[in-house]
Design a protein around this motif. Structure first.
Motif, mmCIF file in Angstrom:
data_model
loop_
_atom_site.group_PDB
_atom_site.id
_atom_site.type_symbol
_atom_site.label_atom_id
_atom_site.label_comp_id
_atom_site.label_asym_id
_atom_site.label_seq_id
_atom_site.Cartn_x
_atom_site.Cartn_y
_atom_site.Cartn_z
ATOM 1 N N UNK A 31 46.872 -26.357 0.748
ATOM 2 C CA UNK A 31 45.735 -26.950 1.454
ATOM 3 C C UNK A 31 45.945 -28.443 1.700
ATOM 4 N N UNK A 32 46.481 -29.143 0.704
ATOM 5 C CA UNK A 32 46.718 -30.582 0.851
ATOM 6 C C UNK A 32 47.659 -30.876 2.015
ATOM 7 N N UNK A 33 48.725 -30.089 2.125
ATOM 8 C CA UNK A 33 49.678 -30.284 3.227
ATOM 9 C C UNK A 33 49.044 -29.933 4.567
ATOM 10 N N UNK A 34 48.232 -28.874 4.587
ATOM 11 C CA UNK A 34 47.532 -28.494 5.823
ATOM 12 C C UNK A 34 46.637 -29.632 6.295
ATOM 13 N N UNK A 35 45.905 -30.238 5.355
ATOM 14 C CA UNK A 35 45.005 -31.338 5.698
ATOM 15 C C UNK A 35 45.781 -32.549 6.229
ATOM 16 N N UNK A 86 44.389 -38.169 6.102
ATOM 17 C CA UNK A 86 45.707 -37.902 5.520
ATOM 18 C C UNK A 86 46.034 -38.893 4.408
ATOM 19 N N UNK A 87 45.733 -40.174 4.616
ATOM 20 C CA UNK A 87 46.023 -41.177 3.591
ATOM 21 C C UNK A 87 45.139 -40.974 2.364
ATOM 22 N N UNK A 88 43.869 -40.608 2.588
ATOM 23 C CA UNK A 88 42.977 -40.303 1.463
ATOM 24 C C UNK A 88 43.529 -39.150 0.646
ATOM 25 N N UNK A 89 44.073 -38.136 1.334
ATOM 26 C CA UNK A 89 44.645 -36.980 0.646
ATOM 27 C C UNK A 89 45.871 -37.376 -0.161
ATOM 28 N N UNK A 104 43.307 -10.197 -1.758
ATOM 29 C CA UNK A 104 43.749 -11.418 -2.435
ATOM 30 C C UNK A 104 44.148 -12.492 -1.433
ATOM 31 N N UNK A 105 44.993 -12.114 -0.466
ATOM 32 C CA UNK A 105 45.424 -13.083 0.537
ATOM 33 C C UNK A 105 44.262 -13.525 1.425
ATOM 34 N N UNK A 106 43.314 -12.632 1.659
ATOM 35 C CA UNK A 106 42.137 -12.999 2.453
ATOM 36 C C UNK A 106 41.316 -14.067 1.731
ATOM 37 N N UNK A 107 41.143 -13.904 0.421
ATOM 38 C CA UNK A 107 40.387 -14.895 -0.360
ATOM 39 C C UNK A 107 41.122 -16.236 -0.393
ATOM 40 N N UNK A 108 42.448 -16.189 -0.527
ATOM 41 C CA UNK A 108 43.239 -17.424 -0.562
ATOM 42 C C UNK A 108 43.134 -18.154 0.770
ATOM 43 N N UNK A 109 43.282 -17.415 1.861
ATOM 44 C CA UNK A 109 43.159 -18.028 3.194
ATOM 45 C C UNK A 109 41.752 -18.570 3.423
ATOM 46 N N UNK A 110 40.743 -17.851 2.895
ATOM 47 C CA UNK A 110 39.365 -18.317 3.013
ATOM 48 C C UNK A 110 39.190 -19.639 2.294
ATOM 49 N N UNK A 111 39.757 -19.747 1.086
ATOM 50 C CA UNK A 111 39.662 -20.996 0.320
ATOM 51 C C UNK A 111 40.352 -22.149 1.048
ATOM 52 N N UNK A 112 41.571 -21.914 1.544
ATOM 53 C CA UNK A 112 42.314 -22.963 2.243
ATOM 54 C C UNK A 112 41.567 -23.402 3.502
ATOM 55 N N UNK A 113 41.030 -22.415 4.241
ATOM 56 C CA UNK A 113 40.308 -22.725 5.473
ATOM 57 C C UNK A 113 39.028 -23.513 5.179
ATOM 58 N N UNK A 114 38.269 -23.073 4.172
ATOM 59 C CA UNK A 114 37.015 -23.748 3.847
ATOM 60 C C UNK A 114 37.268 -25.149 3.281
ATOM 61 N N UNK A 115 38.263 -25.259 2.405
ATOM 62 C CA UNK A 115 38.556 -26.545 1.782
ATOM 63 C C UNK A 115 39.036 -27.565 2.817
ATOM 64 N N UNK A 116 39.975 -27.138 3.665
ATOM 65 C CA UNK A 116 40.475 -28.024 4.711
ATOM 66 C C UNK A 116 39.372 -28.348 5.718
ATOM 67 N N UNK A 117 38.657 -27.302 6.124
ATOM 68 C CA UNK A 117 37.592 -27.482 7.106
ATOM 69 C C UNK A 117 36.494 -28.402 6.621
ATOM 70 N N UNK A 118 36.158 -28.325 5.319
ATOM 71 C CA UNK A 118 35.095 -29.170 4.796
ATOM 72 C C UNK A 118 35.483 -30.649 4.823
ATOM 73 N N UNK A 119 36.743 -30.929 4.534
ATOM 74 C CA UNK A 119 37.227 -32.310 4.591
ATOM 75 C C UNK A 119 37.103 -32.851 6.017
#
Length: 336
Positions: A269-273, A111-114, A15-30
């Motif tokens: 993810x938003x805060x990470x970005x 950051x401002x777009x986010x 579960x945590x692996x999938x969550x981290x994968x989502x955060x990493x992919x979402x942030x990375x894609x931006x």
């Protein structure tokens, strides 16, 4: 007992692996999109072309996975009437969201777009009330006021503000809000429920066509004149693949956890970005007013998500229906 404990540990790790994968992919894609659009090394300042490439890639890959390799299944029940009245508007709004959101990266910082995206629940609520999907209440008015105030404060604290970029970003927000409204109408009034791969299968080709027409008139001539057809295919293919992987990661998180988890992960993810963009990009200069305003807006977003989840849970209980794999109003992956 030991087997049960090891199973619990394994499931928790997954579960945590999938969550981290989502955060990493979402942030990375931006960050990846920002780099492709604004980097002198890539030399591809064409948000329409990039978004069109994403949709074509997604369409082809969905077809390969569902019809050729048959690894995934497309949900049945789609009719011509539903496609014309619901899927086409959803595809058009999705195209508009990605196009305008990616264009905003040419004018404003990540950051401002986010921070501006935090206004999304307000747009969804106002359009939902207009469409008869939401009920006006004092609680919701308070939540919307908190979010709006937070975004206003964050905007006030922006040092290098570009109103052109703000216009594009807010246009993307309106497009995403309309897409979510059409998605909710598709479920509530049409009674059709689709998993993420089915949504991508039906919507991606429609979005590609909607993007192709403006691309021909707005960007194709510029690409011809500047000779930028010699772009790096490997970079753009990886960028498109990351976009597709991001959409599938949302499916994995939801199928192994819940809609609440994907929303909480979206806030993280938003805060990470916001914070990482200040390190990665020279055009990002965060101020305390920025962060304070964004924190206020996030509190409002959290309250909105909590209200929506309670509403969805009560509807599921009252109708005795099992939870579906796709939350139609989520932290979405647009210009993710």
């Amino acid at each position: 007992m030991a087997d049960r404990y090891s199973k619990w540990v394994r499931e928790g790790f997954e579960t945590y692996a999938y969550i981290l994968l989502y955060i990493a992919l979402s942030s990375g894609q931006i960050f990846f999109n920002k780099w492709v659009l604004s980097s002198k090394e890539i030399n591809f300042p064409y948000p329409l072309g990039l978004t069109l490439l994403h949709m074509v890639f997604s369409s082809v890959l969905c077809f390969m996975l569902t019809k050729v390799l048959k690894i995934m299944k497309v949900e049945e029940g789609m009719t011509l009437e539903v496609y014309m009245s619901s899927v086409i508007p959803i595809g058009a709004m999705f195209a508009m969201t990605l196009w305008l959101g990616n264009t905003a990266y040419l004018y404003i910082s990540v950051s401002f777009a986010q921070m501006l995206k935090a206004i999304m629940p307000v747009a969804v609520f106002i359009l939902g009330v207009a469409a008869g999907l939401e009920m006006m209440s004092c609680r919701m008015l308070l939540i919307m006021s908190v979010i709006s105030f937070g975004v206003l404060v964050a905007s006030y604290g922006e040092i290098n503000i570009s109103w052109v970029g703000v216009f594009y970003q807010m246009g993307g927000v309106v497009g995403e809000a309309l897409r979510l409204i059409f998605m909710e109408i598709l479920v509530k009034r049409k009674g059709l429920k689709l998993n993420p791969i089915s949504v991508m299968y039906y919507v991606s080709p429609c979005s590609a066509i909607c993007l192709l027409i403006p691309w021909i008139f707005l960007e194709k001539s510029k690409m011809d004149a500047e000779g930028t057809w010699n772009f790096k295919p490997l970079i753009l293919t990886l960028n498109s693949l990351c976009t597709f992987a991001l959409n599938l990661s949302v499916f994995l998180v939801i199928s192994h956890t819940s809609a609440l988890t994907i929303r909480v992960a979206g806030v993280v993810k938003d805060w990470v970005v916001v914070l990482l963009s200040a390190i990665l990009f020279a055009d990002t200069k965060l101020t305390l007013i920025n962060l304070f305003g964004y924190a206020i807006a996030i509190v409002g977003v959290a309250a909105y998500n909590n209200h929506k989840l309670k509403k969805e849970a009560s509807r599921v209980v009252s109708s005795d229906e099992p939870a579906q794999s796709l939350p139609l109003v989520s932290s979405s992956t647009s210009n993710k």
